[in-house]
Scaffold this active site. Structure first.
Site, PDB file in Angstrom:
ATOM      1  CG  ASP A   1      17.832  27.466  35.780  1.00 52.44           C
ATOM      2  OD1 ASP A   1      17.779  28.634  35.325  1.00 52.44           O
ATOM      3  OD2 ASP A   1      18.643  26.619  35.362  1.00 52.44           O
TER       4      ASP A   1
ATOM      5  CG  HIS B   1      13.418  37.334  36.201  1.00 50.98           C
ATOM      6  ND1 HIS B   1      13.961  36.074  36.289  1.00 50.98           N
ATOM      7  CD2 HIS B   1      14.319  38.068  35.477  1.00 50.98           C
ATOM      8  CE1 HIS B   1      15.131  36.051  35.657  1.00 50.98           C
ATOM      9  NE2 HIS B   1      15.361  37.241  35.151  1.00 50.98           N
TER      10      HIS B   1
ATOM     11  CG  LEU C   1       8.462  27.680  55.767  1.00 55.19           C
ATOM     12  CD1 LEU C   1       7.829  26.633  54.845  1.00 55.19           C
ATOM     13  CD2 LEU C   1       8.793  28.910  54.934  1.00 55.19           C
TER      14      LEU C   1
HETATM   15  C1  FPP Z   1      16.880  31.968  37.082  1.00 65.54           C
HETATM   16  O1  FPP Z   1      16.275  31.855  35.802  1.00 65.54           O
HETATM   17  C2  FPP Z   1      16.119  32.872  37.956  1.00 65.54           C
HETATM   18  C3  FPP Z   1      16.602  34.035  38.487  1.00 65.54           C
HETATM   19  C4  FPP Z   1      17.986  34.499  38.271  1.00 65.54           C
HETATM   20  C5  FPP Z   1      15.762  34.920  39.316  1.00 65.54           C
HETATM   21  C6  FPP Z   1      14.777  34.218  40.200  1.00 65.54           C
HETATM   22  C7  FPP Z   1      13.974  35.232  40.922  1.00 65.54           C
HETATM   23  C8  FPP Z   1      12.627  35.161  41.063  1.00 65.54           C
HETATM   24  C9  FPP Z   1      11.778  34.070  40.563  1.00 65.54           C
HETATM   25  C10 FPP Z   1      11.966  36.236  41.860  1.00 65.54           C
HETATM   26  C11 FPP Z   1      11.753  35.735  43.242  1.00 65.54           C
HETATM   27  C12 FPP Z   1      11.510  36.850  44.145  1.00 65.54           C
HETATM   28  C13 FPP Z   1      11.480  36.709  45.476  1.00 65.54           C
HETATM   29  C14 FPP Z   1      11.240  37.905  46.325  1.00 65.54           C
HETATM   30  C15 FPP Z   1      11.681  35.392  46.127  1.00 65.54           C
HETATM   31  P1  FPP Z   1      17.115  32.257  34.510  1.00 65.54           P
HETATM   32  O2  FPP Z   1      16.851  33.682  34.213  1.00 65.54           O
HETATM   33  O3  FPP Z   1      18.552  31.915  34.730  1.00 65.54           O
HETATM   34  O4  FPP Z   1      16.473  31.327  33.436  1.00 65.54           O
HETATM   35  P2  FPP Z   1      17.188  30.762  32.121  1.00 65.54           P
HETATM   36  O5  FPP Z   1      18.217  29.774  32.589  1.00 65.54           O
HETATM   37  O6  FPP Z   1      16.054  30.118  31.398  1.00 65.54           O
HETATM   38  O7  FPP Z   1      17.772  31.933  31.387  1.00 65.54           O
END
Ligand code: FPP
Length: 238
Positions: free
Chosen positions: A16, A33, A127
């Site tokens: 997050d 992201h 893993l």
């Molecule tokens: C939450 O942060 C994160 C996500 C919804 C996406 C997470 C995905 C990645 C890090 C890419 C990973 C890729 C692979 C292939 C594993 P948010 O956008 O909700 O953050 P905020 O709460 O600050 O708005």
């Protein structure tokens, strides 16, 4: 860390804070992201180094479809690109990629990329990396209940025979142990529809760091934090 009992077998992470990380830098949310890929690599390296056997990452929830189309599209593209780019390194590290969640809602292209990553990494022994994609616990449990109800309806299962084990075996996570440790970054202290059944005895840890800033050292801290916890599973420790 020499005491193997204190290493969690399964770590699950709610990644997050990508959006906040980007907004604080005047960037678009999708850039957060993209910046969230490096901590995925670091966490994997650290998990393999510690001897963690399962790492589950909450990458896309069933609720995330409600985000602006541009952000959803950017995430889909990122999933495709990362699985292609990272697969050689995953194979080198002995990481097997698996998925939980209902992938039928993804486009043909995304489904094909995900399936290829699973096929190419199959048999990795170090893993298992479990990507939670179009996943939420309530959706998973609902699908499991439908499956069980189907068995009752067709006479292959008596309602009275339904046990916790029947339910575990009907969940997307049937092949994996429950998470020992769930980490959520960014300081939010919620599970947000993630592994609710499986989290029954999990230790929870909520570091303040935003996901794009999460380093291998932070993963080490998670392992240290876990090692300090006294897990009793409802009974008394001697
Ligand atoms: C939450 O942060 C994160 C996500 C919804 C996406 C997470 C995905 C990645 C890090 C890419 C990973 C890729 C692979 C292939 C594993 P948010 O956008 O909700 O953050 P905020 O709460 O600050 O708005």
């Amino acid at each position: 860390m020499s005491d193997q009992k204190r290493i969690p077998q399964h770590v699950a992470i709610i990644m997050d804070g990508n959006g906040r990380w980007a907004e604080r830098r005047g960037k678009e949310r999708y850039e957060g992201h993209i910046a969230g890929i490096e901590p995925v690599r670091s966490s994997l390296r650290a998990a393999v180094r510690h001897g963690v056997k399962y790492l589950t990452l909450y990458a896309f929830s069933t609720e995330n479809w409600g985000r602006p189309a541009a952000e959803v599209d950017a995430l889909m593209e990122l999933f495709c690109q990362s699985v292609v780019n990272e697969t050689p390194e995953l194979i080198r590290q002995g990481v097997e990629v698996r998925m939980i969640g209902d992938r039928s809602r993804f486009s043909e292209k995304v489904q094909q990329h995900l399936a290829r990553a699973e096929e190419q990494t199959a048999g990795g022994k170090a893993l298992t990396l479990i990507l939670a994609l179009n996943y939420s616990s309530r959706d998973e449990i609902t699908r499991a209940v439908k499956r069980i109800a189907g068995h009752v309806a067709d006479g292959t299962l008596a309602a009275g025979q339904i046990s916790e084990r029947t339910i575990c075996e009907s969940l997307d996570t049937a092949a994996y142990p429950d998470p020992d440790l769930i980490v959520r970054t960014s300081g939010e202290q919620r599970l947000s529809n993630f592994l609710l059944w499986q989290a029954s005895y999990a230790e929870l840890w909520f570091p303040e760091v935003l996901w794009p800033d999460f380093t291998e050292k932070d993963f080490d801290r998670a392992i240290e934090e876990y090692a300090r916890r006294d897990r009793r599973f409802g009974v008394l420790n001697k």
